[in-house]
Enzyme design. Structure first.
Site, PDB file in Angstrom:
ATOM      1  N   ASP A  26     -14.177 -14.162 -24.635  1.00  0.00           N
ATOM      2  CA  ASP A  26     -13.436 -14.410 -25.873  1.00  0.00           C
ATOM      3  C   ASP A  26     -12.267 -13.409 -25.895  1.00  0.00           C
ATOM      4  O   ASP A  26     -12.270 -12.432 -25.146  1.00  0.00           O
ATOM      5  CB  ASP A  26     -14.389 -14.164 -27.050  1.00  0.00           C
ATOM      6  N   ASP A  28      -9.944 -12.523 -29.217  1.00  0.00           N
ATOM      7  CA  ASP A  28      -9.810 -11.752 -30.467  1.00  0.00           C
ATOM      8  C   ASP A  28     -11.100 -11.026 -30.793  1.00  0.00           C
ATOM      9  O   ASP A  28     -12.153 -11.642 -30.958  1.00  0.00           O
ATOM     10  CB  ASP A  28      -9.412 -12.686 -31.615  1.00  0.00           C
ATOM     11  N   HIS A  95       2.461 -20.855 -39.703  1.00  0.00           N
ATOM     12  CA  HIS A  95       1.780 -20.410 -38.491  1.00  0.00           C
ATOM     13  C   HIS A  95       2.779 -20.000 -37.415  1.00  0.00           C
ATOM     14  O   HIS A  95       2.536 -19.045 -36.656  1.00  0.00           O
ATOM     15  CB  HIS A  95       0.837 -21.506 -37.983  1.00  0.00           C
ATOM     16  N   LYS A  98       3.931 -16.556 -38.455  1.00  0.00           N
ATOM     17  CA  LYS A  98       2.809 -15.630 -38.212  1.00  0.00           C
ATOM     18  C   LYS A  98       2.670 -15.318 -36.721  1.00  0.00           C
ATOM     19  O   LYS A  98       2.497 -14.166 -36.325  1.00  0.00           O
ATOM     20  CB  LYS A  98       1.514 -16.248 -38.775  1.00  0.00           C
ATOM     21  N   THR A 136     -10.207 -19.111 -29.463  1.00  0.00           N
ATOM     22  CA  THR A 136      -9.665 -19.963 -30.523  1.00  0.00           C
ATOM     23  C   THR A 136      -8.150 -19.828 -30.643  1.00  0.00           C
ATOM     24  O   THR A 136      -7.476 -20.748 -31.097  1.00  0.00           O
ATOM     25  CB  THR A 136     -10.305 -19.567 -31.869  1.00  0.00           C
ATOM     26  N   THR A 137      -7.633 -18.684 -30.261  1.00  0.00           N
ATOM     27  CA  THR A 137      -6.197 -18.478 -30.470  1.00  0.00           C
ATOM     28  C   THR A 137      -5.369 -19.237 -29.427  1.00  0.00           C
ATOM     29  O   THR A 137      -5.899 -19.990 -28.614  1.00  0.00           O
ATOM     30  CB  THR A 137      -5.873 -16.957 -30.522  1.00  0.00           C
ATOM     31  N   ASN A 141      -0.441 -16.311 -27.672  1.00  0.00           N
ATOM     32  CA  ASN A 141      -1.025 -15.047 -28.129  1.00  0.00           C
ATOM     33  C   ASN A 141      -1.832 -14.358 -27.029  1.00  0.00           C
ATOM     34  O   ASN A 141      -1.833 -13.130 -26.932  1.00  0.00           O
ATOM     35  CB  ASN A 141      -1.922 -15.288 -29.348  1.00  0.00           C
TER      36      ASN A 141
HETATM   37  C1  XBP Z   1     -10.327 -15.914 -33.326  1.00  0.00           C
HETATM   38  C2  XBP Z   1      -9.690 -16.665 -34.402  1.00  0.00           C
HETATM   39  C3  XBP Z   1      -8.266 -16.835 -34.408  1.00  0.00           C
HETATM   40  C4  XBP Z   1      -7.368 -15.724 -34.848  1.00  0.00           C
HETATM   41  C5  XBP Z   1      -6.024 -16.304 -35.191  1.00  0.00           C
HETATM   42  O1  XBP Z   1     -11.631 -16.444 -33.090  1.00  0.00           O
HETATM   43  O2  XBP Z   1     -10.332 -17.216 -35.230  1.00  0.00           O
HETATM   44  O3  XBP Z   1      -8.072 -17.852 -35.329  1.00  0.00           O
HETATM   45  O4  XBP Z   1      -7.896 -15.081 -36.007  1.00  0.00           O
HETATM   46  O5  XBP Z   1      -5.546 -17.070 -34.170  1.00  0.00           O
HETATM   47  P1  XBP Z   1     -12.400 -16.181 -31.721  1.00  0.00           P
HETATM   48  P2  XBP Z   1      -4.447 -18.245 -34.421  1.00  0.00           P
HETATM   49  O6  XBP Z   1     -12.217 -14.722 -31.375  1.00  0.00           O
HETATM   50  O7  XBP Z   1     -13.824 -16.501 -32.062  1.00  0.00           O
HETATM   51  O8  XBP Z   1     -11.867 -17.099 -30.671  1.00  0.00           O
HETATM   52  O9  XBP Z   1      -3.671 -17.925 -35.653  1.00  0.00           O
HETATM   53  O10 XBP Z   1      -3.604 -18.223 -33.171  1.00  0.00           O
HETATM   54  O11 XBP Z   1      -5.212 -19.532 -34.568  1.00  0.00           O
HETATM   55 MG    MG Z   2     -13.624 -13.175 -31.231  1.00  0.00          MG
END
Ligand code: XBP
Ligand code: MG
Length: 250
Positions: A26, A28, A95, A98, A136-137, A141
């Site tokens: 993963d 983030d 978005h 952001k 998810t991102t 990013n």
């Molecule tokens: C990470 C997220 C992402 C970031 C924002 O989840 O939920 O949505 O907070 O990313 P994980 P975006 O670590 O479980 O993958 O704004 O690019 O969607």
């Molecule tokens: Mg995560």
């Protein structure tokens, strides 16, 4: 349950990692503590758009249950009840602002990889294990973060990089992990997923992949009882030679 997992975590974690054909990361919260930068970037976009929204850390922690930035803004808007409508175009524009602000923050170098990440990547490559990303991102990013941390050629070290918009359903749905397994041509049991959140744990588990948790700032108190191992960070792994010699150390 969590205390038990923690008590046996280092030896189990080393075994889990070493026997895997591929490590799936993963991004983030796992590779870096990026969520605080995401939060600031959302607030920047809201101010830029004149929305009057402000997400403090407590609110953001709650909103993180909704994965994906666009989905998170939609969920918050719905929670407000009688707020002025926001079109899909508005959400997309918020978005975009952001994401651009987030990339600028990451590129300033203020978000290093978490302890033990670089050592684990290097150790896995030295053992001939394959590396992948399931997040998810967005690809933009991921690239902003890893170009800064690992250099511009970072992607060559990964056999599969699957982002949120590559699949139909974001975590906790298994889609991003199933797509990663398909690209790696591996079964879930051949891999280990390295995650920081309950949503990530559920997603990987639904894809049949054992999960190692590296606790992060916003998700530290999530329920990780279904994880194979729970660590405070990846520096607890035996990437360092001292622990290689003591595989049963706890
Ligand atoms: C990470 C997220 C992402 C970031 C924002 O989840 O939920 O949505 O907070 O990313 P994980 P975006 O670590 O479980 O993958 O704004 O690019 O969607
Ligand atoms: Mg995560």
């Amino acid at each position: 349950m969590q205390a038990q997992a923690l008590a046996f975590a280092p030896a189990d974690a080393n075994e889990l990692i070493r026997r895997a054909v591929a490590l799936i990361f993963d991004v983030d919260g796992t590779l870096a503590e990026t969520e605080e930068l995401h939060r600031r970037a959302f607030n920047h976009a809201f101010a830029h758009h004149g929305l009057g929204w402000q997400w403090d850390r407590a609110l953001y922690k709650d909103l993180l249950r909704v994965t994906g930035g666009k989905e998170r803004m939609r969920a918050y808007h719905a929670r407000l009840g009688g707020a002025a409508p926001l079109s899909d175009g508005d959400i997309a524009e918020l978005h975009r602002i952001k994401t651009a602000h987030y990339a600028g923050l990451v590129e300033s170098g203020c978000c290093p990889l978490r302890p033990g990440v670089i050592e684990l990547l290097a150790a896995a490559q030295a053992r001939g294990q394959r590396l992948a990303i399931a997040t998810t991102t967005s690809h933009g990013n991921i690239d902003a973060l890893l170009s800064q941390a690992l250099g511009p050629g970072w992607a060559a070290g990964f056999d599969a990089i699957v982002a949120g918009d590559d699949v139909r359903h974001k975590k906790p749905a298994p889609d991003v992990y199933l797509e990663t397994l398909a690209r790696l041509k591996l079964g879930g049991a051949d891999c280990v997923a390295i995650e920081d959140s309950a949503n990530g744990l559920i997603a990987a588990s639904r894809a049949g992949i054992p999960v190692l948790i590296s606790r992060s700032m916003f998700f530290a108190d999530d329920d990780f009882s279904a994880a194979r191992c729970v660590l405070d960070n990846l520096s607890e792994l035996a990437a360092n030679p001292k622990m290689e010699k003591q595989p049963h150390a706890q």
